[in-house]
Design a protein around this motif. Structure first.
Motif, short mmCIF file in Angstrom:
data_model
loop_
_atom_site.label_atom_id
_atom_site.label_comp_id
_atom_site.label_asym_id
_atom_site.label_seq_id
_atom_site.Cartn_x
_atom_site.Cartn_y
_atom_site.Cartn_z
N VAL A 11 -189.00 -14.35 -21.25
CA VAL A 11 -187.99 -14.08 -20.23
C VAL A 11 -187.06 -12.97 -20.74
N PRO A 12 -186.71 -12.00 -19.89
CA PRO A 12 -185.81 -10.91 -20.33
C PRO A 12 -184.41 -11.41 -20.67
N THR A 13 -183.75 -10.72 -21.59
CA THR A 13 -182.35 -11.02 -21.92
C THR A 13 -181.45 -10.07 -21.15
N LEU A 14 -180.25 -10.54 -20.85
CA LEU A 14 -179.26 -9.73 -20.15
C LEU A 14 -177.91 -9.98 -20.81
N PHE A 15 -177.16 -8.91 -21.09
CA PHE A 15 -175.89 -9.05 -21.80
C PHE A 15 -174.76 -8.51 -20.92
N LYS A 16 -173.71 -9.32 -20.78
CA LYS A 16 -172.57 -8.90 -19.95
C LYS A 16 -171.29 -8.91 -20.79
N GLY A 17 -170.33 -8.12 -20.34
CA GLY A 17 -169.05 -8.05 -21.04
C GLY A 17 -169.01 -6.92 -22.05
N THR A 18 -167.80 -6.47 -22.35
CA THR A 18 -167.58 -5.43 -23.36
C THR A 18 -167.09 -6.08 -24.64
N PRO A 19 -167.89 -6.07 -25.70
CA PRO A 19 -167.48 -6.72 -26.95
C PRO A 19 -166.20 -6.12 -27.51
N VAL A 20 -165.32 -6.96 -28.05
CA VAL A 20 -164.08 -6.46 -28.64
C VAL A 20 -164.39 -5.51 -29.79
N GLY A 21 -165.53 -5.71 -30.43
CA GLY A 21 -165.91 -4.85 -31.55
C GLY A 21 -166.17 -3.42 -31.16
N THR A 22 -166.62 -3.20 -29.92
CA THR A 22 -166.89 -1.83 -29.48
C THR A 22 -165.60 -1.06 -29.25
N ILE A 23 -164.53 -1.77 -28.92
CA ILE A 23 -163.23 -1.13 -28.74
C ILE A 23 -162.72 -0.59 -30.08
N LYS A 24 -163.18 -1.22 -31.16
CA LYS A 24 -162.79 -0.80 -32.51
C LYS A 24 -163.75 0.24 -33.09
N GLY A 25 -164.69 0.69 -32.28
CA GLY A 25 -165.63 1.71 -32.74
C GLY A 25 -167.03 1.20 -33.04
N GLY A 26 -167.24 -0.11 -32.93
CA GLY A 26 -168.57 -0.67 -33.19
C GLY A 26 -169.51 -0.39 -32.03
N ARG A 27 -170.76 -0.73 -32.21
CA ARG A 27 -171.74 -0.55 -31.14
C ARG A 27 -172.65 -1.77 -31.03
N VAL A 28 -173.14 -2.00 -29.82
CA VAL A 28 -174.01 -3.15 -29.56
C VAL A 28 -175.44 -2.81 -29.98
N GLN A 29 -176.05 -3.70 -30.73
CA GLN A 29 -177.43 -3.52 -31.15
C GLN A 29 -178.26 -4.70 -30.62
N VAL A 30 -179.08 -4.43 -29.62
CA VAL A 30 -179.93 -5.47 -29.03
C VAL A 30 -181.22 -5.56 -29.83
N ILE A 31 -181.48 -6.72 -30.39
CA ILE A 31 -182.69 -6.93 -31.19
C ILE A 31 -183.81 -7.54 -30.34
N MET A 32 -183.45 -8.50 -29.49
CA MET A 32 -184.45 -9.20 -28.68
C MET A 32 -184.23 -8.88 -27.20
N HIS A 33 -185.11 -8.07 -26.64
CA HIS A 33 -185.03 -7.75 -25.21
C HIS A 33 -185.68 -8.84 -24.36
N LYS A 34 -186.50 -9.67 -25.01
CA LYS A 34 -187.12 -10.81 -24.33
C LYS A 34 -187.10 -12.00 -25.28
#
Length: 218
Positions: free
Chosen positions: A105-128
């Motif tokens: 089943v596909p994964t879906l991510f919602k919301g803006t992580p607080v870490g990205t506001i500090k310069g971090g980035r989201v790394q998706v490892i499992m798309h399913k």
């Protein structure tokens, strides 16, 4: 979960020449199987099959035959031509309402992580994610709220299952497997930022020196 109806033809053709002829007609050779039962060879329209292939959601399939019978299934795999991207073959698993199945089943991510506001980035490892459930309870996707994730935080399969204790399905796999992380900026980005910060005052300073030289000449 949405159900897609596919018109299917039973076929006896198995030779390479016969399969090639099917594809020229816009049909895709397919197989319907169930553990402990003989497999059934089919042909389905490629144009209709694309609705299942090119989607971000999971779907149930109703295979509708010319004799009026219908069979509920789920697509388990497909093969593509590496050059033309034409769908060459598809495998369907027959479903029974009272039998547990394993499917992705596909994964879906919602919301803006607080870490990205500090310069971090989201790394998706499992798309399913692979789950175990009854056919009627297969979700179209699994949605995660990652808004509270900070730099260095990682969501694993263990935590994911704890988030969905009331769900009628379970995520399979090693509990320590990572699904999504918020990582710190790469060193390359930091170096570029540092170089930019160091260069800008120098450029401004040089500009001031040139202006001063022009003023002296006047």
């Amino acid at each position: 979960m949405q159900t897609i109806v596919l018109e299917a033809e039973k076929r006896n053709t198995k030779t390479k020449g016969a399969l090639k002829a099917l594809r020229k007609k816009g049909l895709v050779p397919a197989v319907l199987y169930h553990k402990g039962e003989p497999s059934l060879t089919l042909a389905v329209k490629e144009s209709a099959l694309r609705k299942l292939v090119y989607t971000t959601e999971s779907h149930l399939v109703n295979l509708k035959f010319s004799d009026g019978t219908e069979t509920q299934a789920i697509m388990k795999s497909r093969q593509f031509d590496p050059v033309s991207d034409q769908i060459l073959h598809a495998d369907f698993q027959l479903l029974k309402a009272d039998e547990m199945i394993e499917t992705e089943v596909p994964t879906l991510f919602k919301g803006t992580p607080v870490g990205t506001i500090k310069g971090g980035r989201v790394q998706v490892i499992m798309h399913k994610l692979r789950i175990r459930t009854l056919p009627a309870d297969i979700p179209e996707h699994i949605e995660f709220d990652i808004s509270k994730m900070d730099i260095g935080d990682t969501l694993h399969i263990k935590e994911a299952n704890e988030m969905f204790t009331s769900a009628k399905w379970k995520i399979l796999g090693d509990p320590s497997i990572s699904i999504v992380s918020v990582v710190a900026p790469t060193k390359a980005v930091e170096i570029i930022a540092a170089e930019t910060a160091a260069t800008e005052p120098e450029v401004i300073a040089k500009g001031k020196e040139k202006s001063a030289e022009k003023a002296e000449k006047k």
